[in-house]
Design an enzyme around this catalytic site. Sequence first.
Site, mmCIF file in Angstrom:
data_model
loop_
_atom_site.group_PDB
_atom_site.id
_atom_site.type_symbol
_atom_site.label_atom_id
_atom_site.label_comp_id
_atom_site.label_asym_id
_atom_site.label_seq_id
_atom_site.Cartn_x
_atom_site.Cartn_y
_atom_site.Cartn_z
ATOM 1 N N SER A 65 0.840 -0.660 -0.033
ATOM 2 C CA SER A 65 0.204 -0.332 -0.166
ATOM 3 C C SER A 65 0.880 1.045 -0.388
ATOM 4 O O SER A 65 2.450 1.128 0.311
ATOM 5 C CB SER A 65 -0.847 -0.227 1.438
ATOM 6 O OG SER A 65 -1.285 1.604 1.358
ATOM 7 N N TYR B 94 -2.294 -0.942 10.740
ATOM 8 C CA TYR B 94 -2.601 -1.147 9.765
ATOM 9 C C TYR B 94 -0.913 -0.582 8.781
ATOM 10 O O TYR B 94 -0.541 -1.776 8.062
ATOM 11 C CB TYR B 94 -3.162 -0.214 8.737
ATOM 12 C CG TYR B 94 -3.464 -0.732 7.089
ATOM 13 C CD1 TYR B 94 -4.022 -2.315 6.802
ATOM 14 C CD2 TYR B 94 -3.136 0.374 5.798
ATOM 15 C CE1 TYR B 94 -3.848 -2.374 5.502
ATOM 16 C CE2 TYR B 94 -3.300 0.098 4.602
ATOM 17 C CZ TYR B 94 -3.683 -1.016 4.397
ATOM 18 O OH TYR B 94 -3.923 -1.357 2.940
HETATM 19 N N1 NAD Z 1 -8.673 -0.484 -1.050
HETATM 20 C C1 NAD Z 1 -7.770 0.367 -1.492
HETATM 21 O O1 NAD Z 1 -7.883 1.396 -1.568
HETATM 22 C C2 NAD Z 1 -6.096 -0.494 -1.357
HETATM 23 C C3 NAD Z 1 -5.161 0.731 -1.515
HETATM 24 C C4 NAD Z 1 -4.134 -0.023 -1.465
HETATM 25 C C5 NAD Z 1 -3.960 -1.184 -0.384
HETATM 26 N N2 NAD Z 1 -4.433 -2.204 -0.234
HETATM 27 C C6 NAD Z 1 -4.772 -3.212 -0.417
HETATM 28 O O2 NAD Z 1 -5.135 -4.084 -1.586
HETATM 29 C C7 NAD Z 1 -5.297 -5.622 -0.790
HETATM 30 C C8 NAD Z 1 -6.865 -6.142 -1.056
HETATM 31 O O3 NAD Z 1 -7.636 -4.543 -0.532
HETATM 32 P P1 NAD Z 1 -9.127 -4.772 -0.777
HETATM 33 O O4 NAD Z 1 -9.090 -3.519 -0.997
HETATM 34 O O5 NAD Z 1 -9.952 -5.139 -1.756
HETATM 35 O O6 NAD Z 1 -9.734 -5.198 0.571
HETATM 36 P P2 NAD Z 1 -11.643 -5.980 0.350
HETATM 37 O O7 NAD Z 1 -11.768 -5.281 1.658
HETATM 38 O O8 NAD Z 1 -12.809 -5.361 -0.624
HETATM 39 O O9 NAD Z 1 -10.838 -7.721 -0.111
HETATM 40 C C9 NAD Z 1 -10.549 -7.975 0.566
HETATM 41 C C10 NAD Z 1 -10.222 -9.771 0.819
HETATM 42 O O10 NAD Z 1 -9.630 -10.502 1.738
HETATM 43 C C11 NAD Z 1 -10.837 -11.525 2.130
HETATM 44 N N3 NAD Z 1 -10.115 -11.768 3.981
HETATM 45 C C12 NAD Z 1 -10.124 -10.886 4.564
HETATM 46 N N4 NAD Z 1 -9.307 -11.014 5.592
HETATM 47 C C13 NAD Z 1 -9.017 -12.412 4.843
HETATM 48 C C14 NAD Z 1 -8.764 -13.647 5.334
HETATM 49 N N5 NAD Z 1 -7.912 -13.934 6.783
HETATM 50 N N6 NAD Z 1 -8.335 -14.940 4.967
HETATM 51 C C15 NAD Z 1 -8.802 -14.864 3.534
HETATM 52 N N7 NAD Z 1 -9.128 -14.081 3.195
HETATM 53 C C16 NAD Z 1 -9.239 -12.388 3.660
HETATM 54 C C17 NAD Z 1 -12.043 -10.481 2.563
HETATM 55 O O11 NAD Z 1 -12.754 -11.969 2.310
HETATM 56 C C18 NAD Z 1 -12.391 -10.160 0.893
HETATM 57 O O12 NAD Z 1 -13.434 -11.017 0.337
HETATM 58 C C19 NAD Z 1 -4.894 -5.796 1.294
HETATM 59 O O13 NAD Z 1 -3.833 -6.151 0.612
HETATM 60 C C20 NAD Z 1 -5.327 -4.375 0.868
HETATM 61 O O14 NAD Z 1 -4.679 -3.260 2.187
HETATM 62 C C21 NAD Z 1 -6.064 -1.641 -0.564
#
Ligand code: NAD
Length: 259
Positions: free
Chosen positions: A144, A157
């Site tokens: 991130s 985080y």
């Molecule tokens: N959305 C953003 O703006 C953003 C920005 C930077 C980084 N990220 C990173 O990208 C990745 C995905 O983020 P997102 O926004 O798509 O999240 P999201 O919450 O939309 O989806 C995350 C998925 O991970 C699953 N999950 C959660 N805990 C879990 C576990 N213990 N085992 C297996 N699956 C699990 C959830 O069920 C969900 O389907 C994450 O690592 C997040 O930190 C997101």
Amino acid sequence: MNPRLNKKVVIVTGAADGIGQAIAELFCQEGALVCVADVNEALGVKVAAELVAKGGKAIFVKTDVANIESVQNMVKITVETLGKPNILINNAGIIYQNNSPLNTTQAQWDKSFNVNLDGMWHCCKEVLPFMQAAGEGSIVNIGSVHSFKIVPNHFPYAVTKHAIIGLTKNLAVEFGEHNIRVNALCPGMVETPAAFRWFEESGDPVAARKALGDIHPLRRNAACKEIAYPALFLASDESSFMTGQSMIVDGGRSVVYHL
Ligand SMILES: NC(=O)c1ccc[n+]([C@@H]2O[C@H](COP(=O)([O-])OP(=O)(O)OC[C@H]3O[C@@H](n4cnc5c(N)ncnc54)[C@H](O)[C@@H]3O)[C@@H](O)[C@H]2O)c1
């Protein structure tokens, strides 16, 4: 044109929603055989079924990445059903909003590290022997902008996301001689379904969306697909001389000092 991931076996954690779902979809389009590994069974089953309905080859395995036995079970089923994993996308992650350090409970601290860091290591640990035996492999850890900078009130985080850069570099050095590449992909704000729900909850979704978008020099947030394409680059042979690196895909957000 040949598909870019023809018959590659790929595990995408957290692929039932958001960025992971977009990666699973793009990778299927590029000929990969995809394991949707997610703790959310209802969504995961639906996503895998949609991928298959669109002509992709995909399975869902209910997986809690924080639990090593659950990860071992997921990798076993992947090997039996799709084949030995060539690519791992460590995407599952959680964030606590409005969380200051001293208000963070021990349970929140533990869960953040169990999912965001231990989860990535569990998956690496289980797929690396297969990659070592094959003499090739690519692992992409989703970091991130919080991997390099601190946004207040999201504790812990950023601590976990900084740590995965260390994991990425360490594994890249240890496994380079086996032609296994390990890179991190670090997005800025991405408009997942969860982000849209959060915009709605703010009371003024248009303003909330714009306010976040305006942090980025491109004056908007990313679509999930804009993270899936860089993930495809890092996963595929197109990045064959890249390892131990962090690719920042954030609309320029991290280079701004003050707007
Ligand atoms: N959305 C953003 O703006 C953003 C920005 C930077 C980084 N990220 C990173 O990208 C990745 C995905 O983020 P997102 O926004 O798509 O999240 P999201 O919450 O939309 O989806 C995350 C998925 O991970 C699953 N999950 C959660 N805990 C879990 C576990 N213990 N085992 C297996 N699956 C699990 C959830 O069920 C969900 O389907 C994450 O690592 C997040 O930190 C997101």
